[in-house]
Design a protein around this motif. Sequence first.
Motif, PDB file in Angstrom:
ATOM      1  N   ALA A  23       1.123   5.475  69.792  1.00 16.66           N
ATOM      2  CA  ALA A  23       2.577   5.325  69.877  1.00 16.66           C
ATOM      3  C   ALA A  23       3.180   6.711  70.017  1.00 16.66           C
ATOM      4  O   ALA A  23       2.529   7.717  69.747  1.00 16.66           O
ATOM      5  CB  ALA A  23       3.127   4.622  68.638  1.00 16.66           C
ATOM      6  N   SER A  24       4.422   6.773  70.431  1.00 17.72           N
ATOM      7  CA  SER A  24       5.053   8.059  70.669  1.00 17.72           C
ATOM      8  C   SER A  24       5.596   8.637  69.367  1.00 17.72           C
ATOM      9  O   SER A  24       6.036   7.918  68.487  1.00 17.72           O
ATOM     10  CB  SER A  24       6.198   7.900  71.677  1.00 17.72           C
ATOM     11  N   ASP A  25       5.520   9.944  69.263  1.00 16.07           N
ATOM     12  CA  ASP A  25       6.054  10.645  68.111  1.00 16.07           C
ATOM     13  C   ASP A  25       7.575  10.494  68.099  1.00 16.07           C
ATOM     14  O   ASP A  25       8.226  10.732  69.119  1.00 16.07           O
ATOM     15  CB  ASP A  25       5.664  12.120  68.231  1.00 16.07           C
ATOM     16  N   PRO A  26       8.175  10.122  66.961  1.00 22.50           N
ATOM     17  CA  PRO A  26       9.634   9.961  66.939  1.00 22.50           C
ATOM     18  C   PRO A  26      10.413  11.266  67.001  1.00 22.50           C
ATOM     19  O   PRO A  26      11.644  11.253  66.951  1.00 22.50           O
ATOM     20  CB  PRO A  26       9.878   9.237  65.608  1.00 22.50           C
ATOM     21  N   ALA A  27       9.725  12.400  67.080  1.00 23.63           N
ATOM     22  CA  ALA A  27      10.382  13.702  67.252  1.00 23.63           C
ATOM     23  C   ALA A  27      11.447  13.945  66.195  1.00 23.63           C
ATOM     24  O   ALA A  27      12.638  14.057  66.486  1.00 23.63           O
ATOM     25  CB  ALA A  27      10.996  13.799  68.657  1.00 23.63           C
ATOM     26  N   LEU A  28      11.013  14.034  64.963  1.00 23.87           N
ATOM     27  CA  LEU A  28      11.918  14.312  63.865  1.00 23.87           C
ATOM     28  C   LEU A  28      12.417  15.750  63.936  1.00 23.87           C
ATOM     29  O   LEU A  28      11.693  16.654  64.351  1.00 23.87           O
ATOM     30  CB  LEU A  28      11.202  14.069  62.535  1.00 23.87           C
ATOM     31  N   LYS A  29      13.653  15.947  63.526  1.00 23.92           N
ATOM     32  CA  LYS A  29      14.256  17.275  63.551  1.00 23.92           C
ATOM     33  C   LYS A  29      14.434  17.760  62.110  1.00 23.92           C
ATOM     34  O   LYS A  29      14.948  17.038  61.264  1.00 23.92           O
ATOM     35  CB  LYS A  29      15.611  17.226  64.258  1.00 23.92           C
ATOM     36  N   TRP A  30      13.990  18.983  61.865  1.00 26.19           N
ATOM     37  CA  TRP A  30      14.056  19.557  60.529  1.00 26.19           C
ATOM     38  C   TRP A  30      14.936  20.802  60.523  1.00 26.19           C
ATOM     39  O   TRP A  30      14.895  21.599  61.444  1.00 26.19           O
ATOM     40  CB  TRP A  30      12.657  19.937  60.050  1.00 26.19           C
ATOM     41  N   GLU A  31      15.691  20.946  59.458  1.00 26.46           N
ATOM     42  CA  GLU A  31      16.451  22.179  59.267  1.00 26.46           C
ATOM     43  C   GLU A  31      16.575  22.467  57.784  1.00 26.46           C
ATOM     44  O   GLU A  31      16.434  21.566  56.948  1.00 26.46           O
ATOM     45  CB  GLU A  31      17.841  22.084  59.904  1.00 26.46           C
ATOM     46  N   LYS A  32      16.823  23.729  57.463  1.00 25.52           N
ATOM     47  CA  LYS A  32      17.004  24.118  56.070  1.00 25.52           C
ATOM     48  C   LYS A  32      18.477  24.027  55.687  1.00 25.52           C
ATOM     49  O   LYS A  32      19.348  24.478  56.428  1.00 25.52           O
ATOM     50  CB  LYS A  32      16.507  25.551  55.845  1.00 25.52           C
ATOM     51  N   LEU A  33      18.723  23.466  54.528  1.00 27.95           N
ATOM     52  CA  LEU A  33      20.042  23.524  53.914  1.00 27.95           C
ATOM     53  C   LEU A  33      20.060  24.720  52.961  1.00 27.95           C
ATOM     54  O   LEU A  33      19.017  25.333  52.712  1.00 27.95           O
ATOM     55  CB  LEU A  33      20.328  22.228  53.155  1.00 27.95           C
ATOM     56  N   PRO A  34      21.221  25.078  52.410  1.00 32.66           N
ATOM     57  CA  PRO A  34      21.250  26.178  51.441  1.00 32.66           C
ATOM     58  C   PRO A  34      20.260  25.927  50.300  1.00 32.66           C
ATOM     59  O   PRO A  34      20.171  24.814  49.774  1.00 32.66           O
ATOM     60  CB  PRO A  34      22.698  26.155  50.941  1.00 32.66           C
ATOM     61  N   ALA A  35      19.511  26.960  49.946  1.00 32.83           N
ATOM     62  CA  ALA A  35      18.523  26.833  48.875  1.00 32.83           C
ATOM     63  C   ALA A  35      19.219  26.706  47.525  1.00 32.83           C
ATOM     64  O   ALA A  35      20.340  27.207  47.325  1.00 32.83           O
ATOM     65  CB  ALA A  35      17.594  28.039  48.874  1.00 32.83           C
ATOM     66  N   LEU A  36      18.565  26.034  46.593  1.00 34.51           N
ATOM     67  CA  LEU A  36      19.094  25.986  45.242  1.00 34.51           C
ATOM     68  C   LEU A  36      19.126  27.396  44.658  1.00 34.51           C
ATOM     69  O   LEU A  36      18.211  28.197  44.893  1.00 34.51           O
ATOM     70  CB  LEU A  36      18.230  25.078  44.366  1.00 34.51           C
ATOM     71  N   PRO A  37      20.163  27.726  43.886  1.00 35.03           N
ATOM     72  CA  PRO A  37      20.292  29.093  43.357  1.00 35.03           C
ATOM     73  C   PRO A  37      19.397  29.331  42.139  1.00 35.03           C
ATOM     74  O   PRO A  37      19.857  29.634  41.048  1.00 35.03           O
ATOM     75  CB  PRO A  37      21.778  29.178  43.012  1.00 35.03           C
ATOM     76  N   ASP A  38      18.091  29.178  42.344  1.00 36.77           N
ATOM     77  CA  ASP A  38      17.120  29.439  41.293  1.00 36.77           C
ATOM     78  C   ASP A  38      15.900  30.064  41.947  1.00 36.77           C
ATOM     79  O   ASP A  38      15.406  29.555  42.963  1.00 36.77           O
ATOM     80  CB  ASP A  38      16.735  28.139  40.578  1.00 36.77           C
ATOM     81  N   ALA A  39      15.384  31.133  41.381  1.00 40.09           N
ATOM     82  CA  ALA A  39      14.286  31.850  42.017  1.00 40.09           C
ATOM     83  C   ALA A  39      13.029  31.001  42.138  1.00 40.09           C
ATOM     84  O   ALA A  39      12.280  31.120  43.110  1.00 40.09           O
ATOM     85  CB  ALA A  39      13.985  33.125  41.234  1.00 40.09           C
ATOM     86  N   GLU A  40      12.776  30.127  41.175  1.00 43.93           N
ATOM     87  CA  GLU A  40      11.564  29.317  41.167  1.00 43.93           C
ATOM     88  C   GLU A  40      11.741  27.996  41.906  1.00 43.93           C
ATOM     89  O   GLU A  40      10.862  27.562  42.644  1.00 43.93           O
ATOM     90  CB  GLU A  40      11.135  29.020  39.718  1.00 43.93           C
ATOM     91  N   GLY A  41      12.880  27.313  41.709  1.00 45.35           N
ATOM     92  CA  GLY A  41      13.032  25.947  42.181  1.00 45.35           C
ATOM     93  C   GLY A  41      12.444  24.983  41.159  1.00 45.35           C
ATOM     94  O   GLY A  41      11.926  25.397  40.112  1.00 45.35           O
ATOM     95  N   PHE A  42      12.508  23.697  41.450  1.00 44.71           N
ATOM     96  CA  PHE A  42      12.164  22.686  40.454  1.00 44.71           C
ATOM     97  C   PHE A  42      11.309  21.576  41.066  1.00 44.71           C
ATOM     98  O   PHE A  42      11.542  21.152  42.189  1.00 44.71           O
ATOM     99  CB  PHE A  42      13.435  22.059  39.881  1.00 44.71           C
ATOM    100  N   ALA A  43      10.352  21.093  40.295  1.00 46.91           N
ATOM    101  CA  ALA A  43       9.590  19.915  40.691  1.00 46.91           C
ATOM    102  C   ALA A  43      10.288  18.674  40.172  1.00 46.91           C
ATOM    103  O   ALA A  43      10.873  18.681  39.085  1.00 46.91           O
ATOM    104  CB  ALA A  43       8.173  19.982  40.141  1.00 46.91           C
ATOM    105  N   SER A  44      10.235  17.602  40.959  1.00 47.75           N
ATOM    106  CA  SER A  44      10.655  16.263  40.531  1.00 47.75           C
ATOM    107  C   SER A  44      12.047  16.225  39.911  1.00 47.75           C
ATOM    108  O   SER A  44      12.244  15.807  38.770  1.00 47.75           O
ATOM    109  CB  SER A  44       9.634  15.684  39.558  1.00 47.75           C
ATOM    110  N   MET A  45      13.039  16.650  40.696  1.00 48.80           N
ATOM    111  CA  MET A  45      14.430  16.518  40.292  1.00 48.80           C
ATOM    112  C   MET A  45      14.883  15.072  40.497  1.00 48.80           C
ATOM    113  O   MET A  45      14.188  14.254  41.106  1.00 48.80           O
ATOM    114  CB  MET A  45      15.311  17.450  41.126  1.00 48.80           C
ATOM    115  N   TYR A  46      16.054  14.752  39.981  1.00 47.28           N
ATOM    116  CA  TYR A  46      16.754  13.516  40.308  1.00 47.28           C
ATOM    117  C   TYR A  46      17.744  13.866  41.420  1.00 47.28           C
ATOM    118  O   TYR A  46      18.345  14.943  41.409  1.00 47.28           O
ATOM    119  CB  TYR A  46      17.520  12.980  39.102  1.00 47.28           C
TER     120      TYR A  46
END
Length: 349
Positions: A23-46
């Motif tokens: 089947a054909s690839d649906p050609a998803l488009k990815w972009e970055k939004l502003p990063a969370l203001p934390d140096a580490e980031g977080f696993a498993s947020m809500y």
Amino acid sequence: MKHLRSLVSGLSAALITMATAAASDPALKWEKLPALPDAEGFASMYSGVSHGVLLAAGGANFPGKRPWEGGTKVWYDTVWTLNQPTGTWQKAGQLPQPLGYGASATWEDEVICAGGSHSTGHVADAFALRLDQGKLVTRSLPKLPKPCANMSWALVNEVLYISGGIDRPDATSAMATLWALRLSDAAATWQELPPCPGTPRMLAVAGSWGGAFYLFGGAGLQAGPDGQASRIWLKDAWRYSPGEGWEKLPDLPRVVVAAPSPAPSIAEGLVITSGDDGSKAGFKPETGHPGFPKSGLLFVPRTGTWLELASVPFSLATAPVTAWQGGWVIPSGEARPGYRTPQVWFMKR
């Protein structure tokens, strides 16, 4: 009729190749939004949306030493908001307590949060977050039947389904459970439904498509020689249809554990991105871990086939997915074992 349907489904699953679907690839488009203001980031947020504003809350990380260095995991209660894709993350308030590794979904103008863990154990608490003229408001919901974290969840129409997980941090077996809460009924409580017939699991990818609940992969648990939990890497797939029950689907092309979930739902089917495939379990040295697979999968429900997608731009696990602004947001998460990322990704067709 149900027996016949199951027989036909089983025969179909046996006949459908596990290789890449033609089947054909649906050609998803990815972009970055502003990063969370934390140096580490977080696993498993809500995560979810209230009155058009994106919310990301809680989660956990290792702010000091890494786990193999004796570092301590820390849970958080901060609720972050983003008004628009080009905006800036702002602190909107706090969760009732530091939490992560629970379920979250958008319902009307609230973010429904259920279960999860903190530094001393797992919880059965459930609550809703919403913004009222910019102010964060918390509303209590019926508790889960028992404490649970690392579960899989998806909203199917007005019903929130939660499957599996573990009831305590030192569990050596995953839960065989399926719970449902009808969010459209203010008096509803959690209903216990027949669990997935496969291996009890945690950290599976769930999804909602065509009025059914889907469950992909994840990890079972068993006690190892030392008595500690050992993972059983899974790549089976299941569908639960309300009023009809569970149906076995063709296996995934690879193991998928803790991939961003619930799986984004597009016209063709359900999208799975990155996640742990188990191939680097126990990798040494830990600091050289190459990360999780930068690949994607698409399950096509109409044909019961899998399609391998073009590479995704990240290595990521233990991250929620939420619909927003005509696409899907994946806030923060685990970039490789022991390391989080503050990056926020946005997927569109």
